[in-house]
Scaffold this motif. Structure first.
Motif, PDB file in Angstrom:
ATOM      1  N   ILE A 211       0.927  -1.111  -0.107  1.00 31.36           N
ATOM      2  CA  ILE A 211       0.044  -0.061  -0.068  1.00 31.36           C
ATOM      3  C   ILE A 211       1.050   1.028  -0.028  1.00 31.36           C
ATOM      4  CG2 ILE A 211      -1.719   1.286   1.296  1.00 31.36           C
ATOM      5  CD1 ILE A 211      -2.757  -1.402   2.427  1.00 31.36           C
ATOM      6  N   ASP A 212       0.615   2.384  -0.962  1.00 30.45           N
ATOM      7  CA  ASP A 212       1.248   3.372  -0.813  1.00 30.45           C
ATOM      8  C   ASP A 212       0.651   4.356  -0.235  1.00 30.45           C
ATOM      9  OD1 ASP A 212       3.200   2.231  -2.489  1.00 30.45           O
ATOM     10  OD2 ASP A 212       2.517   3.237  -4.243  1.00 30.45           O
ATOM     11  N   LEU A 213       1.225   5.391   0.692  1.00 30.69           N
ATOM     12  CA  LEU A 213       0.391   6.221   1.382  1.00 30.69           C
ATOM     13  C   LEU A 213       1.255   7.431   1.273  1.00 30.69           C
ATOM     14  CD1 LEU A 213      -0.299   4.374   4.641  1.00 30.69           C
ATOM     15  CD2 LEU A 213      -1.980   4.793   2.728  1.00 30.69           C
ATOM     16  N   GLY A 214       0.704   8.502   0.612  1.00 27.01           N
ATOM     17  CA  GLY A 214       1.853   9.876   0.516  1.00 27.01           C
ATOM     18  C   GLY A 214       0.883  10.982   0.059  1.00 27.01           C
ATOM     19  N   LEU A 215       1.449  11.917  -0.556  1.00 28.03           N
ATOM     20  CA  LEU A 215       0.839  13.121  -0.902  1.00 28.03           C
ATOM     21  C   LEU A 215       1.065  13.470  -2.333  1.00 28.03           C
ATOM     22  CD1 LEU A 215       2.307  15.184   2.203  1.00 28.03           C
ATOM     23  CD2 LEU A 215      -0.019  14.221   2.020  1.00 28.03           C
ATOM     24  N   ASN A 216       0.061  14.457  -2.661  1.00 30.16           N
ATOM     25  CA  ASN A 216       0.039  14.938  -4.146  1.00 30.16           C
ATOM     26  C   ASN A 216       0.721  16.468  -4.319  1.00 30.16           C
ATOM     27  OD1 ASN A 216      -0.661  12.778  -5.620  1.00 30.16           O
ATOM     28  ND2 ASN A 216      -2.622  13.098  -4.867  1.00 30.16           N
ATOM     29  N   ALA A 217       1.212  16.892  -5.224  1.00 27.19           N
ATOM     30  CA  ALA A 217       1.466  18.068  -5.313  1.00 27.19           C
ATOM     31  C   ALA A 217       1.528  18.284  -7.111  1.00 27.19           C
ATOM     32  CB  ALA A 217       3.056  18.446  -5.154  1.00 27.19           C
TER      33      ALA A 217
ATOM     34  N   VAL B 135      -3.146   7.505  -2.457  1.00 29.20           N
ATOM     35  CA  VAL B 135      -3.162   6.211  -1.947  1.00 29.20           C
ATOM     36  C   VAL B 135      -3.144   5.274  -3.126  1.00 29.20           C
ATOM     37  CG1 VAL B 135      -4.517   4.480  -0.544  1.00 29.20           C
ATOM     38  CG2 VAL B 135      -4.425   6.926   0.028  1.00 29.20           C
ATOM     39  N   SER B 136      -2.644   4.038  -2.985  1.00 24.42           N
ATOM     40  CA  SER B 136      -2.369   3.094  -4.099  1.00 24.42           C
ATOM     41  C   SER B 136      -2.407   1.791  -3.295  1.00 24.42           C
ATOM     42  CB  SER B 136      -1.314   3.667  -4.842  1.00 24.42           C
ATOM     43  OG  SER B 136      -1.355   2.547  -5.834  1.00 24.42           O
ATOM     44  N   LEU B 137      -3.106   0.872  -4.073  1.00 25.25           N
ATOM     45  CA  LEU B 137      -3.235  -0.518  -3.497  1.00 25.25           C
ATOM     46  C   LEU B 137      -2.604  -1.300  -4.678  1.00 25.25           C
ATOM     47  CD1 LEU B 137      -7.023  -0.844  -2.460  1.00 25.25           C
ATOM     48  CD2 LEU B 137      -5.064  -0.054  -1.188  1.00 25.25           C
TER      49      LEU B 137
ATOM     50  N   GLY C 292      20.279 -16.378  -7.627  1.00 24.96           N
ATOM     51  CA  GLY C 292      21.238 -15.458  -7.080  1.00 24.96           C
ATOM     52  C   GLY C 292      21.166 -14.170  -7.643  1.00 24.96           C
ATOM     53  N   SER C 293      20.641 -13.977  -8.794  1.00 29.35           N
ATOM     54  CA  SER C 293      20.763 -12.825  -9.305  1.00 29.35           C
ATOM     55  C   SER C 293      19.885 -11.714  -8.455  1.00 29.35           C
ATOM     56  CB  SER C 293      19.962 -12.402 -10.709  1.00 29.35           C
ATOM     57  OG  SER C 293      20.094 -11.233 -11.250  1.00 29.35           O
ATOM     58  N   VAL C 294      20.274 -10.261  -8.168  1.00 31.48           N
ATOM     59  CA  VAL C 294      19.549  -9.331  -7.512  1.00 31.48           C
ATOM     60  C   VAL C 294      18.897  -8.391  -8.325  1.00 31.48           C
ATOM     61  CG1 VAL C 294      21.281  -9.447  -5.530  1.00 31.48           C
ATOM     62  CG2 VAL C 294      21.778  -7.620  -7.324  1.00 31.48           C
ATOM     63  N   LEU C 295      18.824  -8.628  -9.775  1.00 32.73           N
ATOM     64  CA  LEU C 295      18.217  -7.762 -10.564  1.00 32.73           C
ATOM     65  C   LEU C 295      16.750  -8.380 -10.823  1.00 32.73           C
ATOM     66  CD1 LEU C 295      18.286  -5.370 -12.497  1.00 32.73           C
ATOM     67  CD2 LEU C 295      19.142  -6.618 -14.414  1.00 32.73           C
ATOM     68  N   TYR C 296      15.894  -7.472 -10.645  1.00 33.88           N
ATOM     69  CA  TYR C 296      14.282  -7.613 -11.035  1.00 33.88           C
ATOM     70  C   TYR C 296      13.555  -6.816 -11.594  1.00 33.88           C
ATOM     71  CZ  TYR C 296      14.822 -11.411  -7.212  1.00 33.88           C
ATOM     72  OH  TYR C 296      15.165 -12.505  -6.662  1.00 33.88           O
ATOM     73  N   LEU C 297      12.621  -7.121 -12.357  1.00 34.68           N
ATOM     74  CA  LEU C 297      11.781  -6.280 -13.126  1.00 34.68           C
ATOM     75  C   LEU C 297      10.238  -6.174 -12.177  1.00 34.68           C
ATOM     76  CD1 LEU C 297      11.031  -4.399 -15.433  1.00 34.68           C
ATOM     77  CD2 LEU C 297      10.061  -6.482 -16.615  1.00 34.68           C
ATOM     78  N   ARG C 298       9.829  -5.070 -11.707  1.00 36.56           N
ATOM     79  CA  ARG C 298       8.506  -5.117 -11.104  1.00 36.56           C
ATOM     80  C   ARG C 298       7.449  -4.673 -11.679  1.00 36.56           C
ATOM     81  NH1 ARG C 298       8.048  -2.746  -5.170  1.00 36.56           N
ATOM     82  NH2 ARG C 298       8.661  -4.834  -4.728  1.00 36.56           N
ATOM     83  N   THR C 299       6.301  -5.447 -11.827  1.00 38.15           N
ATOM     84  CA  THR C 299       5.367  -5.030 -12.565  1.00 38.15           C
ATOM     85  C   THR C 299       4.165  -5.427 -12.014  1.00 38.15           C
ATOM     86  OG1 THR C 299       4.425  -4.765 -14.773  1.00 38.15           O
ATOM     87  CG2 THR C 299       5.329  -6.888 -14.161  1.00 38.15           C
ATOM     88  N   GLY C 300       2.834  -4.916 -12.395  1.00 38.59           N
ATOM     89  CA  GLY C 300       1.728  -5.581 -11.653  1.00 38.59           C
ATOM     90  C   GLY C 300       0.721  -4.464 -11.613  1.00 38.59           C
ATOM     91  N   PRO C 301      -0.586  -4.689 -11.720  1.00 37.95           N
ATOM     92  CA  PRO C 301      -1.644  -3.622 -11.319  1.00 37.95           C
ATOM     93  C   PRO C 301      -1.664  -2.771 -10.221  1.00 37.95           C
ATOM     94  CG  PRO C 301      -2.906  -5.888 -11.017  1.00 37.95           C
ATOM     95  CD  PRO C 301      -1.276  -6.124 -11.474  1.00 37.95           C
ATOM     96  N   GLU C 302      -1.922  -1.521 -10.301  1.00 35.45           N
ATOM     97  CA  GLU C 302      -1.900  -0.686  -9.093  1.00 35.45           C
ATOM     98  C   GLU C 302      -3.163   0.241  -9.246  1.00 35.45           C
ATOM     99  OE1 GLU C 302       2.896   0.353  -8.763  1.00 35.45           O
ATOM    100  OE2 GLU C 302       1.485   1.860  -9.461  1.00 35.45           O
ATOM    101  N   LEU C 303      -3.947   0.338  -8.308  1.00 32.46           N
ATOM    102  CA  LEU C 303      -5.207   0.915  -8.323  1.00 32.46           C
ATOM    103  C   LEU C 303      -4.896   2.348  -7.319  1.00 32.46           C
ATOM    104  CD1 LEU C 303      -8.152   1.230  -8.834  1.00 32.46           C
ATOM    105  CD2 LEU C 303      -8.780   0.123  -6.684  1.00 32.46           C
ATOM    106  N   ALA C 304      -4.871   3.342  -8.041  1.00 29.91           N
ATOM    107  CA  ALA C 304      -4.549   4.637  -7.432  1.00 29.91           C
ATOM    108  C   ALA C 304      -5.622   5.573  -7.234  1.00 29.91           C
ATOM    109  CB  ALA C 304      -3.243   5.298  -8.175  1.00 29.91           C
ATOM    110  N   PHE C 305      -5.440   6.334  -6.020  1.00 32.04           N
ATOM    111  CA  PHE C 305      -6.362   7.442  -5.902  1.00 32.04           C
ATOM    112  C   PHE C 305      -5.606   8.860  -5.420  1.00 32.04           C
ATOM    113  CE2 PHE C 305      -7.828   3.217  -4.309  1.00 32.04           C
ATOM    114  CZ  PHE C 305      -9.376   3.165  -4.853  1.00 32.04           C
ATOM    115  N   ASN C 306      -5.779   9.770  -6.437  1.00 29.08           N
ATOM    116  CA  ASN C 306      -5.269  11.003  -6.274  1.00 29.08           C
ATOM    117  C   ASN C 306      -6.408  12.031  -5.883  1.00 29.08           C
ATOM    118  OD1 ASN C 306      -3.609   9.461  -8.669  1.00 29.08           O
ATOM    119  ND2 ASN C 306      -2.208  11.052  -7.731  1.00 29.08           N
ATOM    120  N   ASN C 307      -5.963  12.902  -4.710  1.00 27.40           N
ATOM    121  CA  ASN C 307      -6.842  13.674  -4.194  1.00 27.40           C
ATOM    122  C   ASN C 307      -6.047  15.167  -4.232  1.00 27.40           C
ATOM    123  OD1 ASN C 307      -9.349  12.367  -3.076  1.00 27.40           O
ATOM    124  ND2 ASN C 307      -7.819  11.082  -2.224  1.00 27.40           N
TER     125      ASN C 307
END
Length: 388
Positions: free
Chosen positions: A189-195, A218-220, A232-247
């Motif tokens: 869960i992302d919790l933050g602010l908008n500017a 806020v984003s789920l 053993g590799s430390v390199l990854y690719l992050r992806t996947g759906p995010e449901l975001a709410f901007n106020n």
């Protein structure tokens, strides 16, 4: 291993009567681990050794009917042995729940049986091992070994060193399995602010100003971290759906309005003080972010850093006003596009330790359509919390 159920039956019967069979029982001094050692000599010249924390552990057997318990154990051990023969692993663990299978009867809630067969090529002569745990606190370990033509069997009641080693091995195997996975999934869960940045005036010459703390993000996120490279590799690719709410919470008693198809900022009606005036936007996003993910010696995520991009699409939006009128609190809600850009894209980055990340996202597209709303781009930042 076919003799183990029979041996277990005999040994448990002997254990139940050990405290009463004074003619055949000898209590030796405590071991270095403060366990009691009980040696039971049976009339057929067989003998067994029990290591217990205290004699109370032997008395715990009295709550069960041994004949029914032994029938259960014999059947469960037979199943575990059959599974062990069909498995390539040297060790097989199975769990059974007799209390659910036979409601109302005095049987253990849980029985865990671990069968280990070292095989004919093993270096040691201890070829067969069965570990039985009744419930969560009462355990029996049976070891069968042959030395110089004599069979020896030892039984340990209570938490056993063998059980501990098995549990440690299982935990280690789970850690290694997690480390070796090519794809890791997680929910955070992302919790933050908008500017609003790169701002410009609207058609009325008004530049949007936000209330910083009230303009929340806020984003789920359902993320998949895909390993790039071998184990053993430390390199990854992050992806996947995010449901975001901007106020976007406006400051200065302004509100968003639509006039002739153009979104502008206008002052509230005379005498009306707006407690809240916000534009809320819901969107679905998809990140594509290369990431370095380092793990500690226990296989747990320790430190990560990543940077990449994202694309998204607006699902919905609305404005909300909250104010006092005639002594009553009023709330006005109006759904609409407000000339917001439907498609969005941008760059993002993160840096994190353990289950907490610091993130930042910058929308490269304009928040509003060109010449149909105020000039602005969105910048979001905050904490990302890993829940699983």
């Amino acid at each position: 291993m076919k003799r183990l159920p029979v041996l277990l039956t005999a040994l448990l019967l002997g254990a139940a009567s050990a405290a009463q069979a004074s003619d055949f029982t000898r209590l030796t001094p405590p071991r270095a681990t403060n366990d009691d050692t009980i040696v039971v000599k049976l009339p057929n010249q067989a003998s067994m050794t029990l290591f217990v924390k205290n004699k109370a552990q032997l008395r715990e057997l009295r709550q069960y009917k041994l004949d029914s318990l032994l029938v259960l154990l014999d059947g469960y051990i037979t199943q575990a042995e059959a599974a062990g023969k069909n498995s390539k692993s040297e060790q097989v663990t199975m769990e059974f729940y007799p209390a659910k299978e036979q409601p109302g009867k005095q049987v253990p809630e849980q029985i865990r049986i671990t069968v280990r067969n070292q095989g004919p090529g093993a270096k040691t002569k201890s070829a067969d091992h069965v570990d039985v745990t009744l419930g969560r606190v009462f355990g029996v370990t049976v070891d069968e070994s042959t030395d110089g033509g004599s069979d020896r069997v030892s039984v340990r009641v209570g938490a056993t060193a063998a059980s501990d080693s098995i549990r440690n091995a299982q935990r280690q195997a789970k850690r290694e399995e997690y480390q070796n996975r090519a794809v890791h999934s997680n929910f955070n869960i992302d919790l933050g602010l908008n500017a609003l940045v790169d701002k410009g005036a609207d058609a009325n010459g008004v530049t949007p100003e936000l209330r910083p703390i009230a303009s929340r993000y806020v984003s789920l996120n359902w993320h998949y971290d895909i390993r790039l490279g071998e184990k053993g590799s430390v390199l990854y690719l992050r992806t996947g759906p995010e449901l975001a709410f901007n106020n976007y919470m406006l400051d200065g008693n302004y509100q968003f309005t639509n006039t002739n198809g153009v979104t502008t900022l206008s002052k509230a009606e005379a005498g009306r003080s707006l407690e809240k005036s916000k534009l809320a936007v819901t969107s679905i996003n998809l990140p594509l972010m290369p990431m370095l993910n380092f793990q500690d010696k226990k296989g747990k995520n320790a430190f990560r850093i990543g940077a990449g991009g994202f694309v998204g699409y607006r699902l919905g939006s609305h404005t909300k006003l909250k104010y006092e009128q005639d002594g009553n609190t009023k709330k006005d809600k109006d759904r609409g596009s407000y000339n917001l850009e439907d498609f969005q894209y941008g760059v993002q980055g993160l840096v994190g330790i353990r289950g907490i990340n610091l993130f930042a996202k910058y929308n490269l597209n304009d928040t509003f359509k060109n010449n149909r709303g105020p000039q602005a781009q969105t910048f979001s930042f905050g904490l990302s919390l890993l829940t699983r």
